[in-house]
Enzyme design. Structure first.
Site, PDB file in Angstrom:
ATOM      1  N   ASP A 158      73.172  24.522  76.014  1.00 47.75           N
ATOM      2  CA  ASP A 158      73.629  25.613  76.760  1.00 47.75           C
ATOM      3  C   ASP A 158      72.553  25.890  77.702  1.00 47.75           C
ATOM      4  O   ASP A 158      71.522  26.417  77.279  1.00 47.75           O
ATOM      5  CB  ASP A 158      73.930  27.015  75.929  1.00 47.75           C
ATOM      6  CG  ASP A 158      74.453  28.246  77.082  1.00 47.75           C
ATOM      7  OD1 ASP A 158      74.509  27.748  78.102  1.00 47.75           O
ATOM      8  OD2 ASP A 158      75.028  28.948  76.465  1.00 47.75           O
ATOM      9  N   ILE A 177      71.905  28.121  80.315  1.00 47.35           N
ATOM     10  CA  ILE A 177      71.551  29.225  80.613  1.00 47.35           C
ATOM     11  C   ILE A 177      72.436  30.160  79.670  1.00 47.35           C
ATOM     12  O   ILE A 177      73.645  30.184  80.012  1.00 47.35           O
ATOM     13  CB  ILE A 177      71.508  29.872  81.968  1.00 47.35           C
ATOM     14  CG1 ILE A 177      70.436  29.190  82.717  1.00 47.35           C
ATOM     15  CG2 ILE A 177      70.965  31.277  81.971  1.00 47.35           C
ATOM     16  CD1 ILE A 177      70.599  29.534  84.497  1.00 47.35           C
ATOM     17  N   THR A 237      74.289  34.165  81.133  1.00 51.85           N
ATOM     18  CA  THR A 237      73.870  33.850  82.808  1.00 51.85           C
ATOM     19  C   THR A 237      74.089  35.202  83.556  1.00 51.85           C
ATOM     20  O   THR A 237      73.617  35.452  84.615  1.00 51.85           O
ATOM     21  CB  THR A 237      75.133  32.994  83.165  1.00 51.85           C
ATOM     22  OG1 THR A 237      75.057  31.690  82.620  1.00 51.85           O
ATOM     23  CG2 THR A 237      75.050  32.798  84.664  1.00 51.85           C
ATOM     24  N   ASP A 260      77.221  28.189  72.523  1.00 52.38           N
ATOM     25  CA  ASP A 260      76.560  29.347  72.501  1.00 52.38           C
ATOM     26  C   ASP A 260      75.796  29.482  71.296  1.00 52.38           C
ATOM     27  O   ASP A 260      74.722  30.324  71.106  1.00 52.38           O
ATOM     28  CB  ASP A 260      77.476  30.351  72.687  1.00 52.38           C
ATOM     29  CG  ASP A 260      78.213  30.562  74.005  1.00 52.38           C
ATOM     30  OD1 ASP A 260      77.432  30.400  74.907  1.00 52.38           O
ATOM     31  OD2 ASP A 260      79.445  30.657  74.197  1.00 52.38           O
TER      32      ASP A 260
HETATM   33  C1  IPD Z   1      77.852  34.370  76.754  1.00 54.58           C
HETATM   34  C2  IPD Z   1      76.934  35.125  76.273  1.00 54.58           C
HETATM   35  C3  IPD Z   1      77.426  36.439  75.917  1.00 54.58           C
HETATM   36  C4  IPD Z   1      78.604  36.381  74.898  1.00 54.58           C
HETATM   37  C5  IPD Z   1      79.525  35.477  75.572  1.00 54.58           C
HETATM   38  C6  IPD Z   1      78.963  34.021  75.987  1.00 54.58           C
HETATM   39  P1  IPD Z   1      77.114  32.531  78.764  1.00 54.58           P
HETATM   40  O1  IPD Z   1      77.261  33.160  77.295  1.00 54.58           O
HETATM   41  O2  IPD Z   1      76.401  34.306  75.260  1.00 54.58           O
HETATM   42  O3  IPD Z   1      76.139  37.136  75.022  1.00 54.58           O
HETATM   43  O4  IPD Z   1      78.751  37.759  74.692  1.00 54.58           O
HETATM   44  O5  IPD Z   1      80.471  35.570  74.786  1.00 54.58           O
HETATM   45  O6  IPD Z   1      79.919  33.477  76.681  1.00 54.58           O
HETATM   46  O7  IPD Z   1      78.642  32.646  79.658  1.00 54.58           O
HETATM   47  O8  IPD Z   1      76.213  33.504  79.423  1.00 54.58           O
HETATM   48  O9  IPD Z   1      76.488  31.131  78.551  1.00 54.58           O
END
Ligand code: IPD
Length: 271
Positions: free
Chosen positions: A92, A94, A97, A219
């Site tokens: 991942d 970032i 993001t 993630d």
């Molecule tokens: C997100 C972050 C966020 C979480 C979301 C994810 P991204 O990842 O980890 O904390 O609540 O479910 O999708 O989109 O910033 O790589």
């Protein structure tokens, strides 16, 4: 090709550092030109992606391929490669993001390696604060080289619990309903905005538990290794591995009680 875990960990740290530098360099124009000019959306208007996400993923994948050409790779921004070595990287570029775009210091580069299907190496680097979390299966977890461990708090009523929300409205409604029940029963909630850093917050005892429905494999992979190596229990609500369906991470004294409560609330069965 070697599967020495320490070597995989060193490569992951080097690539996360390099990607983190790139991400920081690319943030300057964002601050000048603003969000509209620099970010587009993916699954919903809230799901942001920037040129930095794509460039950082490219740099990480190029670095893996140059060093370990037979490994498999799965990246958030579409980077995918089959492999033959038994090692698969989950990237991942970032995580968090939205925080990156808004210049909130809670985003990270997250890189994990599975060996023969077992999550074995995890590196989560916050380039904004220059904090490197790392974990190797069987060797503990570290923050900037110093061993870390999860909290020992055993009372759910005084537990600090992190969570996150998906990008799609219907899922968010369900997540808010679960939270409406849980919030009065715990000390408080934290929403840091990077699942990888949430799992690292468990690992260093900054929160007592973390749960979320609907994450993607990239993630949660690296943070899972780090949280486990710091002594936390990480799974789903049904005795299985953490997955996009659900991830619950908590210190072992809280895990079962919180799992039972979240199961009562059908937290993994809502949209
Ligand atoms: C997100 C972050 C966020 C979480 C979301 C994810 P991204 O990842 O980890 O904390 O609540 O479910 O999708 O989109 O910033 O790589």
């Amino acid at each position: 090709m070697t599967t020495d875990l320490a070597e995989l960990g060193e490569l992951a740290e080097a690539l996360a550092t390099e990607a983190g530098e790139l991400v920081e360099e690319m943030r300057a124009p964002l601050a000048i030109d603003g969000l509209e000019a620099n970010a587009t959306t993916k699954s919903s208007p809230g799901d942001l992606v920037t040129a930095a996400d794509r460039a950082a993923e490219r740099a990480i994948i190029d670095g893996i391929v140059a060093t370990r050409p037979t490994d498999a790779i799965l990246g958030e921004e579409g980077g995918q490669r089959a492999g033959t070595s038994g090692v698969r990287w989950l990237v991942d570029p970032i995580d968090g993001t939205t925080n990156y775009v808004y210049d909130i210091a809670s985003y990270s580069v997250s890189i994990a390696a599975e060996v023969d299907g077992v999550l074995s190496v995890g590196v989560v680097y916050n380039p904004k604060t220059d904090t490197m979390f790392s974990g190797l299966i069987g060797s503990g977890a570290r923050r900037n080289g110093v061993t870390i461990s999860c909290s020992t708090a055993s009372d759910l009523g005084t537990a600090l619990v992190a969570t996150g929300f998906g990008y799609v409205a219907e899922r968010r409604r369900g997540q808010a309903e679960v939270l409406a029940h849980l919030l009065p029963e715990i000390r408080d909630i934290r929403r840091f905005g990077s699942a990888a850093l949430d799992l690292c917050a468990i690992a260093c005892g900054q929160v007592d538990a973390y749960y979320e429905r609907g994450l993607n494999p990239w993630d949660l992979a690296a943070g899972t290794v780090i949280a486990r190596e710091a002594g936390a229990t990480v799974g789903d609500l049904r005795g299985g591995q953490p997955s996009p369906e659900f991830v619950l991470a908590a210190n072992p004294a809280l895990f079962l009680e919180l799992r039972e409560r979240l199961t009562d609330l059908a937290a993994d069965q809502r949209p």
